[in-house]
Design a protein around this motif. Structure first.
Motif: not given
Length: 90
Positions: A39-46, A66-69, A76-88
């Protein structure tokens, strides 16, 4: 899928903590199967964290809505830096 009430996500060196009032939740890197953005929107995402709980092999999804955009790039940088699986896009 469990959706949380408003609170705070703390991105730590060994996992993710959600807190404000009870319930508190800790997702250690060893338990996180994947993280996805929905649910990535202009101002928020889940943010959805799929993780195992305890000794269980069953994966449970927890959604933070409703996480602030403005926080997207840092998370996203944190997910990539720690090698977590991005299943988006899976």
């Amino acid at each position: 899928m469990l959706t949380w009430i408003p609170g705070y996500l703390f991105l730590l060196s060994n996992g993710v903590v959600f807190g404000f009032k009870k319930p508190l939740a800790f997702f250690p890197f060893s338990a996180i199967e994947s993280i996805s953005y929905t649910s990535v929107l202009q101002r928020t995402f889940n943010l959805v964290i799929a993780a195992t709980e305890g000794d269980s092999l069953e994966t449970k999804e927890t959604e933070f809505s409703m996480v602030d955009q403005a926080d997207f790039a840092g998370i996203d940088d944190y997910v990539k830096r720690h090698g977590l699986n991005d299943a988006s896009m899976a």
